[in-house]
Design a protein around this motif. Structure first.
Motif, mmCIF file in Angstrom:
data_model
loop_
_atom_site.group_PDB
_atom_site.id
_atom_site.type_symbol
_atom_site.label_atom_id
_atom_site.label_comp_id
_atom_site.label_asym_id
_atom_site.label_seq_id
_atom_site.Cartn_x
_atom_site.Cartn_y
_atom_site.Cartn_z
ATOM 1 N N LYS A 25 3.951 2.030 7.942
ATOM 2 C CA LYS A 25 4.618 0.949 7.223
ATOM 3 C C LYS A 25 6.087 0.975 7.665
ATOM 4 O O LYS A 25 6.688 2.050 7.763
ATOM 5 C CB LYS A 25 4.508 1.171 5.715
ATOM 6 N N ASP A 90 -0.804 -5.178 2.092
ATOM 7 C CA ASP A 90 -0.443 -4.242 1.021
ATOM 8 C C ASP A 90 -1.629 -3.761 0.195
ATOM 9 O O ASP A 90 -1.516 -2.819 -0.589
ATOM 10 C CB ASP A 90 0.577 -4.886 0.082
ATOM 11 N N LYS A 141 -4.643 -8.362 1.556
ATOM 12 C CA LYS A 141 -3.296 -8.658 1.059
ATOM 13 C C LYS A 141 -3.436 -9.089 -0.394
ATOM 14 O O LYS A 141 -4.335 -9.867 -0.729
ATOM 15 C CB LYS A 141 -2.640 -9.782 1.873
#
Length: 479
Positions: A25, A90, A141
């Motif tokens: 990330k 995410d 997501k």
């Protein structure tokens, strides 16, 4: 362990790793600080085939552009590594999503399958096969809304529908039998993988879960039948798609065209730009027909518009747009219900003109045949000699009666049951008056069934909103 240092990017944390790559990330320095994911590939650990896979992945991601495919934003390299910069998902991957929940509801499963199917339809239009579809390669997501995205194109290939190959690619548990057994295979291997993913979503495990590759191969070789776990309940549509995907013989397996057209996926009403434009066109046509007093056609158009609008309403995150869509849905639902009532009021007026009690009942059902889908007296008479058709027509009429009473779920069940009998028989019906009337009846009931789906979707949406509001109030009271 310290994170790698890159000139233009700040790495935040490690979020995944494989045999020759690690994913971090990160965010770009000096810019909008948008969070992204960087796949770092160690050149020293790459075999020739692994290099080919990386090159293929980069070349494909440079040209693929779809809402349900992970976007590659950039790529670069240095002496020791190749870096692929991708959008950050995410929600992790579908595998972890399933593990946390043990199994997924049919509604959630259909939503993910619909999004996966949209991505696959796009890939097929570009002659691309993924070749390694599995929950670990389907990323999620959660912002602004829950969305599935296909990732990891390392095994993907440009692959036309007529080509055949025999090289093993992908993960054994999700690998099609023809590939696992080293037979020649084609693009349909992706469909088997979708079936395994669907099974795992619904039941929390793959259909051929095994402790070893050898055990898995033996089950595949034996063509062991796929079984639904005892105590599990899924709809007929869901079961039909699942079993059509998990067919060992690729020649008998569902085709891509059949897959994309399957009712369980309902890609026609998926929340895409094209379906939104269609919903607006249908809405305009409905209002026009309404103003011209063509109430029958207006009713059908309002209901059809609802089927296209509601998925967008569910998917919308902007408060103002969501509110506007909800207003449209409420208005169209109310007007459709009013038009239905007007239609049956007209029928009752016609019936009241008759003095004969028996005739009055018949008129109540058939006086406005052109404005409803009630079966005609002539068709019933012509069908007395064929019990299967006569019974199917009776079932359809019961569905009509439920429809007039507003019992839409039972109405749809009866109409679909009637059509499932009549449609196959219609193809064998010899030319003549009965065939013409049957064809007309089928068209009317199909149209009515589609309208009911729009009404039911709206009612379900309203009930879910009421339930959410009730849960919120209850939670506040508890606190």
């Amino acid at each position: 362990m310290s994170l790698p240092s890159l000139k233009d990017y700040s790495l935040i944390e490690k979020i995944g790793s494989g045999s020759y790559a690690t994913v971090y990330k990160a965010f770009k320095k000096g810019g909008s600080r948008e969070v992204i994911a960087i796949k770092c590939v160690d050149k020293k650990s790459l075999s020739k085939s692994a290099v080919d896979n990386i090159v293929t992945e980069i070349n494909l991601l440079k040209v693929l552009n779809h809402d349900h495919i992970v976007e590659m934003k950039d790529f670069f390299w240095d002496e020791g590594h190749i870096y692929i910069v991708m959008e950050y998902c995410d929600g992790g991957d579908l595998s972890n999503f399933i593990k946390k929940r043990h199994k997924l509801s049919e509604n959630i499963c259909s939503r993910f399958l619909q999004q996966l199917a949209l991505a696959l339809r796009y890939l097929r239009s570009n002659n691309v096969s993924h070749m390694d579809l599995k929950p670990q390669n389907l990323l999620l997501k959660t912002k602004p809304a829950l969305m599935l995205k296909v990732g990891d194109f390392g095994f993907a290939q440009h692959f036309s529908d007529t080509e055949q190959k025999c090289v093993i690619r992908g993960s054994p548990l999700y690998m099609a039998p023809e590939m696992l057994l080293r037979h020649k295979y084609d693009t349909r291997v992706d469909l088997w993988s979708v079936g395994v993913i669907m099974y795992e979503c619904l039941f929390g495990k793959a259909p051929y879960s095994s402790s070893s590759f050898q055990e898995l191969a033996e089950k595949i070789k034996a063509c062991k039948p796929i079984e639904i776990p005892k105590g599990s309940h899924i709809s007929n549509q869901c079961r039909d798609l699942l079993m059509s995907l998990l067919i060992h013989d690729p020649e008998k397996r569902i085709s891509f065209e059949q897959f994309f057209a399957h009712e369980f996926l309902d890609l026609e009403h998926a929340p895409t730009k094209e379906s939104y434009e269609k919903s607006m066109k249908l809405s305009q046509d409905a209002v026009k027909m309404d103003s011209e007093k063509n109430y029958k056609e207006a009713f059908y158009l309002y209901c059809e518009a609802l089927r296209y609008i509601i998925p967008h309403l569910k998917n919308e995150v902007d408060i103002k747009r969501k509110s506007a869509l909800r207003l449209h849905v409420n208005n169209y639902m109310q007007r459709a219900e009013k038009l239905k009532e007007m239609s049956y009021d007209t029928c009752e007026i016609e019936a009241s003109k008759s003095n004969d009690k028996v005739d009055k009942i018949h008129v109540l059902k058939t006086a406005h045949h052109e404005n409803t889908s009630f079966c005609s007296k002539e068709l019933r008479g012509l069908s007395k000699s064929t019990p299967s058709i006569a019974n199917a027509l009776e079932i359809g009429e019961i569905g009509d009666q439920y429809f007039s009473e507003g019992n839409y779920a039972l109405a749809l069940e009866k109409l679909q049951s009637s059509l499932s009998i009549i449609v196959p028989l219609l193809s064998k019906e010899p030319p003549g008056r009965r065939r013409d009337l049957l064809y007309k009846q089928v068209q009317l009931w199909m149209k009515e069934a589609e309208s009911i789906k729009g009404l039911l979707a709206t009612i379900n949406l309203q009930e879910n909103n009421v339930q959410k509001t009730s849960d919120s109030i209850e939670q506040c009271l508890i606190q």
